[in-house]
Write a protein that holds these residues in place. Structure first.
Motif, PDB file in Angstrom:
ATOM      1  N   TRP A 127      72.655  -7.080  76.718  1.00 34.52           N
ATOM      2  CA  TRP A 127      72.875  -6.891  75.270  1.00 34.52           C
ATOM      3  C   TRP A 127      73.022  -5.404  74.961  1.00 34.52           C
ATOM      4  CZ3 TRP A 127      73.890 -10.283  71.539  1.00 34.52           C
ATOM      5  CH2 TRP A 127      73.678  -9.937  70.214  1.00 34.52           C
ATOM      6  N   VAL A 128      74.003  -5.036  74.163  1.00 33.36           N
ATOM      7  CA  VAL A 128      74.170  -3.622  73.792  1.00 33.36           C
ATOM      8  C   VAL A 128      74.094  -3.476  72.274  1.00 33.36           C
ATOM      9  CG1 VAL A 128      75.667  -3.102  75.779  1.00 33.36           C
ATOM     10  CG2 VAL A 128      76.693  -3.803  73.610  1.00 33.36           C
ATOM     11  N   PRO A 129      73.790  -2.281  71.773  1.00 35.37           N
ATOM     12  CA  PRO A 129      73.794  -2.076  70.318  1.00 35.37           C
ATOM     13  C   PRO A 129      75.232  -1.899  69.841  1.00 35.37           C
ATOM     14  CG  PRO A 129      73.084  -0.076  71.445  1.00 35.37           C
ATOM     15  CD  PRO A 129      73.388  -1.068  72.512  1.00 35.37           C
ATOM     16  N   GLY A 165      81.472 -11.178  71.711  1.00 33.23           N
ATOM     17  CA  GLY A 165      80.445 -11.780  70.874  1.00 33.23           C
ATOM     18  C   GLY A 165      79.166 -12.101  71.634  1.00 33.23           C
ATOM     19  N   SER A 166      78.346 -12.914  70.992  1.00 32.68           N
ATOM     20  CA  SER A 166      77.006 -13.155  71.527  1.00 32.68           C
ATOM     21  C   SER A 166      76.945 -14.362  72.447  1.00 32.68           C
ATOM     22  CB  SER A 166      76.040 -13.351  70.351  1.00 32.68           C
ATOM     23  OG  SER A 166      76.450 -14.452  69.566  1.00 32.68           O
ATOM     24  N   GLN A 167      78.031 -15.139  72.553  1.00 37.15           N
ATOM     25  CA  GLN A 167      77.935 -16.397  73.304  1.00 37.15           C
ATOM     26  C   GLN A 167      78.942 -16.549  74.425  1.00 37.15           C
ATOM     27  OE1 GLN A 167      77.941 -19.880  70.765  1.00 37.15           O
ATOM     28  NE2 GLN A 167      77.282 -18.628  69.064  1.00 37.15           N
ATOM     29  N   ASN A 182      81.590 -11.088  62.485  1.00 33.41           N
ATOM     30  CA  ASN A 182      80.698  -9.918  62.475  1.00 33.41           C
ATOM     31  C   ASN A 182      81.329  -8.761  63.233  1.00 33.41           C
ATOM     32  OD1 ASN A 182      78.191 -10.940  61.134  1.00 33.41           O
ATOM     33  ND2 ASN A 182      78.440 -12.461  62.740  1.00 33.41           N
ATOM     34  N   SER A 183      81.920  -9.081  64.383  1.00 32.28           N
ATOM     35  CA  SER A 183      82.588  -8.034  65.157  1.00 32.28           C
ATOM     36  C   SER A 183      83.696  -7.402  64.322  1.00 32.28           C
ATOM     37  CB  SER A 183      83.171  -8.610  66.450  1.00 32.28           C
ATOM     38  OG  SER A 183      82.116  -9.004  67.306  1.00 32.28           O
ATOM     39  N   VAL A 184      84.427  -8.232  63.582  1.00 30.23           N
ATOM     40  CA  VAL A 184      85.516  -7.720  62.761  1.00 30.23           C
ATOM     41  C   VAL A 184      84.986  -6.748  61.699  1.00 30.23           C
ATOM     42  CG1 VAL A 184      87.193  -8.381  60.977  1.00 30.23           C
ATOM     43  CG2 VAL A 184      87.057  -9.691  63.101  1.00 30.23           C
ATOM     44  N   THR A 185      83.968  -7.172  60.953  1.00 30.19           N
ATOM     45  CA  THR A 185      83.489  -6.303  59.868  1.00 30.19           C
ATOM     46  C   THR A 185      82.869  -5.025  60.433  1.00 30.19           C
ATOM     47  OG1 THR A 185      81.413  -7.522  59.761  1.00 30.19           O
ATOM     48  CG2 THR A 185      83.112  -8.176  58.213  1.00 30.19           C
ATOM     49  N   GLU A 186      82.192  -5.159  61.583  1.00 29.11           N
ATOM     50  CA  GLU A 186      81.596  -3.971  62.213  1.00 29.11           C
ATOM     51  C   GLU A 186      82.702  -3.013  62.669  1.00 29.11           C
ATOM     52  OE1 GLU A 186      79.145  -5.875  65.157  1.00 29.11           O
ATOM     53  OE2 GLU A 186      77.920  -6.822  63.601  1.00 29.11           O
ATOM     54  N   ALA A 187      83.813  -3.561  63.173  1.00 27.49           N
ATOM     55  CA  ALA A 187      84.936  -2.714  63.592  1.00 27.49           C
ATOM     56  C   ALA A 187      85.574  -2.053  62.374  1.00 27.49           C
ATOM     57  CB  ALA A 187      85.973  -3.549  64.333  1.00 27.49           C
ATOM     58  N   SER A 206      88.424  -7.689  71.349  1.00 26.13           N
ATOM     59  CA  SER A 206      87.430  -8.582  70.731  1.00 26.13           C
ATOM     60  C   SER A 206      87.971  -9.997  70.579  1.00 26.13           C
ATOM     61  CB  SER A 206      87.084  -8.022  69.341  1.00 26.13           C
ATOM     62  OG  SER A 206      86.405  -8.958  68.557  1.00 26.13           O
ATOM     63  N   HIS A 207      87.025 -10.947  70.529  1.00 25.87           N
ATOM     64  CA  HIS A 207      87.407 -12.343  70.264  1.00 25.87           C
ATOM     65  C   HIS A 207      87.625 -12.567  68.762  1.00 25.87           C
ATOM     66  CE1 HIS A 207      83.336 -12.270  68.960  1.00 25.87           C
ATOM     67  NE2 HIS A 207      83.052 -13.539  69.106  1.00 25.87           N
ATOM     68  N   CYS A 208      87.398 -11.532  67.969  1.00 26.06           N
ATOM     69  CA  CYS A 208      87.602 -11.580  66.515  1.00 26.06           C
ATOM     70  C   CYS A 208      86.573 -12.450  65.796  1.00 26.06           C
ATOM     71  CB  CYS A 208      89.015 -12.030  66.139  1.00 26.06           C
ATOM     72  SG  CYS A 208      90.307 -11.001  66.814  1.00 26.06           S
TER      73      CYS A 208
HETATM   74  N1  UDP Z   1      76.291  -8.200  69.462  1.00 25.02           N
HETATM   75  C1  UDP Z   1      75.551  -7.106  69.838  1.00 25.02           C
HETATM   76  N2  UDP Z   1      75.455  -6.814  71.162  1.00 25.02           N
HETATM   77  C2  UDP Z   1      76.073  -7.535  72.128  1.00 25.02           C
HETATM   78  C3  UDP Z   1      76.853  -8.648  71.731  1.00 25.02           C
HETATM   79  C4  UDP Z   1      76.949  -8.951  70.384  1.00 25.02           C
HETATM   80  O1  UDP Z   1      74.971  -6.403  68.984  1.00 25.02           O
HETATM   81  O2  UDP Z   1      75.915  -7.204  73.320  1.00 25.02           O
HETATM   82  C5  UDP Z   1      76.324  -8.569  68.025  1.00 25.02           C
HETATM   83  C6  UDP Z   1      77.543  -8.036  67.315  1.00 25.02           C
HETATM   84  O3  UDP Z   1      77.315  -6.726  66.835  1.00 25.02           O
HETATM   85  C7  UDP Z   1      77.730  -9.051  66.195  1.00 25.02           C
HETATM   86  C8  UDP Z   1      77.181 -10.354  66.782  1.00 25.02           C
HETATM   87  O4  UDP Z   1      76.387  -9.989  67.904  1.00 25.02           O
HETATM   88  O5  UDP Z   1      76.934  -8.692  65.076  1.00 25.02           O
HETATM   89  C9  UDP Z   1      78.280 -11.291  67.253  1.00 25.02           C
HETATM   90  O6  UDP Z   1      78.822 -11.919  66.145  1.00 25.02           O
HETATM   91  P1  UDP Z   1      80.355 -12.317  66.053  1.00 25.02           P
HETATM   92  O7  UDP Z   1      80.547 -12.986  64.732  1.00 25.02           O
HETATM   93  O8  UDP Z   1      81.224 -11.157  66.304  1.00 25.02           O
HETATM   94  O9  UDP Z   1      80.580 -13.310  67.262  1.00 25.02           O
HETATM   95  P2  UDP Z   1      79.801 -14.645  67.730  1.00 25.02           P
HETATM   96  O10 UDP Z   1      78.699 -14.210  68.606  1.00 25.02           O
HETATM   97  O11 UDP Z   1      79.325 -15.336  66.477  1.00 25.02           O
HETATM   98  O12 UDP Z   1      80.865 -15.387  68.476  1.00 25.02           O
END
Ligand code: UDP
Length: 494
Positions: A366-368, A305-307, A388-393, A383-385
């Motif tokens: 950061w990656v796309p 994820g992002s954090q 957003n990651s889930v729906t993208e997967a 994944s940490h589940c």
């Molecule tokens: N994301 C991304 N590049 C990265 C890391 C994360 O594009 O290097 C995006 C990922 O596609 C998703 C979001 O950041 O849309 C992360 O949301 P998620 O709900 O999976 O996890 P959170 O960051 O809220 O824990």
């Protein structure tokens, strides 16, 4: 290979305006005067899908104002440049709060512990929003705001406009989460090791630690916490709700929510973000590396994820596990700051990159993610589940190797593993250290073409793609939502 990209290069997600899945009914000529106020919650995983939805609304000719604080404004840049005439911003200074460091405006800067102060601080924007609204020549006909901003229900009531609550989380999570707030005392006084949720389909049960972290932080009679509780409970009164999910994944829970709310204005519009426009320079080296590979579905993508940063011991175990899996991988592993290193966070172990050379790539920036997940050679996602990651997967047909850590992740993992069979668990808990042998074995098994989870994930992809295609469930729900918003505009105009 190690690839460094600036993690500051995050861009808002938008759907490409030339997408074939754009809204068939409202695409070009239904220009309407209806004006909607959009209020996102400033955390990456919350803001991105709401901006995706906003893009859909703008394509339908709806005029939009987005409330944003100055430091978060750059996240909107791609969306604003795609819709210079339909989307405006209402930039308001981030209100101070004793528990928020000066200049912090995004949860990324403070971690999830910052949610209570953030929710409280943002509520202080009400007088300025009311002033803006009452002096606007064409004030909004509705407010579309994140479910983390439940207090905006009172704002909408004061402005006498309907509020639409946007849920950047699963419908399953929402049913459990809502129940937690309604029964907060009972749950807090429950000493059983498992908490059972009667009345929710399947009577799910969870260890206390696995309940939503934002609920677990609640302490009765703490004023910030009481405000947060009231704020979440206010979501029940929203005129409508929108979920970033789709029927094939969560119809049971969507139906349950409709029944509980007693109305049908519950829209499942996901998976959002499948046509996300990314910063073109971000991740190009990774994508080139993937392009050069041949075997379909053979690469495991690893990202939390992002954090989330991992502690040193977790990084070491994960690195060993990836080595032992003998699987190709892309690992997004942000480098911790010196201060974070002192707190025990780690980067990839020395020598690891050389040992896996040719088989694995480590990226520190950061990656796309959407582009990577949908790449033909990517078949799995450690994944940490996060939702957003889930729906993208799911829309990419990629099997999830789950390591839920906090927030909504344990519940998401349960849905994917126990109900949909499209994921396996490899570790559990934010402080847990995975067993490298076990991790290697699980990854190797799940990534094989015959693994049942992988095959089910491919079937789920068909459902996800169908949902957002013309005539698909989610596509039609977006149309229904737009129609409802246009009608609100008509009513206001009369
Ligand atoms: N994301 C991304 N590049 C990265 C890391 C994360 O594009 O290097 C995006 C990922 O596609 C998703 C979001 O950041 O849309 C992360 O949301 P998620 O709900 O999976 O996890 P959170 O960051 O809220 O824990």
């Amino acid at each position: 290979m190690v690839i460094r990209e600036s993690r500051g290069s995050k861009k808002a997600c938008i759907h490409s305006s030339s997408s074939s899945t754009d809204l068939p009914l409202f695409k070009s000529n239904t220009m309407s005067k209806v004006h909607i106020l959009v209020f996102p919650y400033p955390a990456q995983g919350h803001i991105l899908p709401l901006l995706d939805l906003t893009h859909h609304l703008a394509l339908a000719g709806i005029t939009i104002t987005i409330i944003i604080t100055p430091k978060n404004l750059p996240i909107l840049t791609p969306l604003l440049s795609s819709h210079p005439n339909t989307i405006q911003t209402l930039v308001l200074p981030f209100p101070p709060h004793p528990k928020i460091p000066a200049a912090a405006e995004n949860i990324r800067e403070v971690g999830n512990a910052g949610n209570y102060p953030f929710i409280n601080a943002l509520s202080k924007l009400q007088p300025q929003i009311i002033h803006w609204f009452t002096t606007h020549p064409n004030p909004p006909a509705a407010l579309l705001s994140e479910f983390f901003l439940g207090w905006t229900q009172q704002l909408a009531d004061q402005l006498t406009i309907p509020r639409i609550a946007f849920y950047s989380v699963a419908a399953f999570f929402t049913t459990v989460f809502t129940r937690c707030w309604h029964n907060s005392n009972e749950i807090n006084n429950n000493n059983n090791s498992e908490i059972h949720f009667h009345g929710i389909p399947g009577t799910p049960s969870f260890k206390r630690d696995h309940l939503p972290s934002v609920f677990l932080r609640y302490r009765e009679s703490d004023p910030d916490a009481e405000f947060v509780k009231e704020s979440f409970l206010s979501n029940d009164a929203a005129w409508a709700c929108v979920f970033n999910t789709f029927h094939a994944l969560e119809s049971t829970y969507l139906d349950h929510i409709r029944a509980e709310l007693g109305h049908a204005r519950v829209y499942a519009v996901g998976p959002l973000g499948s046509n996300r426009a990314e910063n073109p320079s971000a991740g190009s080296e990774v994508l080139n590396w993937l392009d050069a590979l041949e075997e379909e579905g053979s690469v495991l993508y690893v990202c939390f994820g992002s954090q989330k940063l991992l502690k040193k011991k977790q990084m070491e175990a994960l690195a060993l596990g990836l080595e032992r899996s003998q699987t190709r991988f892309v690992w997004v592993a942000p480098t911790p700051s010196e201060e974070q290193m002192e707190e025990g966070y780690g980067s990839v172990p020395d020598g690891f990159v050389d040992r896996v050379s040719g088989r694995g790539v480590v990226v520190t920036g950061w990656v796309p993610q959407v582009a990577i997940l949908s790449h033909r050679v990517v078949g799995g996602f450690l994944s940490h589940c996060g939702w957003n990651s889930v729906t993208e997967a799911m829309v990419s047909g990629v099997v999830i190797v789950g390591w839920p850590m906090e927030a909504d992740q344990f519940l998401n993992a349960r849905l994917l593993m126990e109900e949909r069979g499209v994921a396996v668990r490899v570790c559990e808990g934010g402080d847990s250290v995975p067993d490298p042998d076990e991790l290697g074995r699980v990854v190797k098994r799940v990534m094989s073409a015959e693994s049942p989870e992988k095959q089910r994930a491919k079937l789920m992809r068909e459902e996800g793609v169908r949902a957002v295609s013309e005539g698909g469930d989610s596509s039609m729900e977006v149309d229904r939502l737009i129609e409802a918003l246009l009608q609100l505009g008509d009513k206001q105009g009369r």
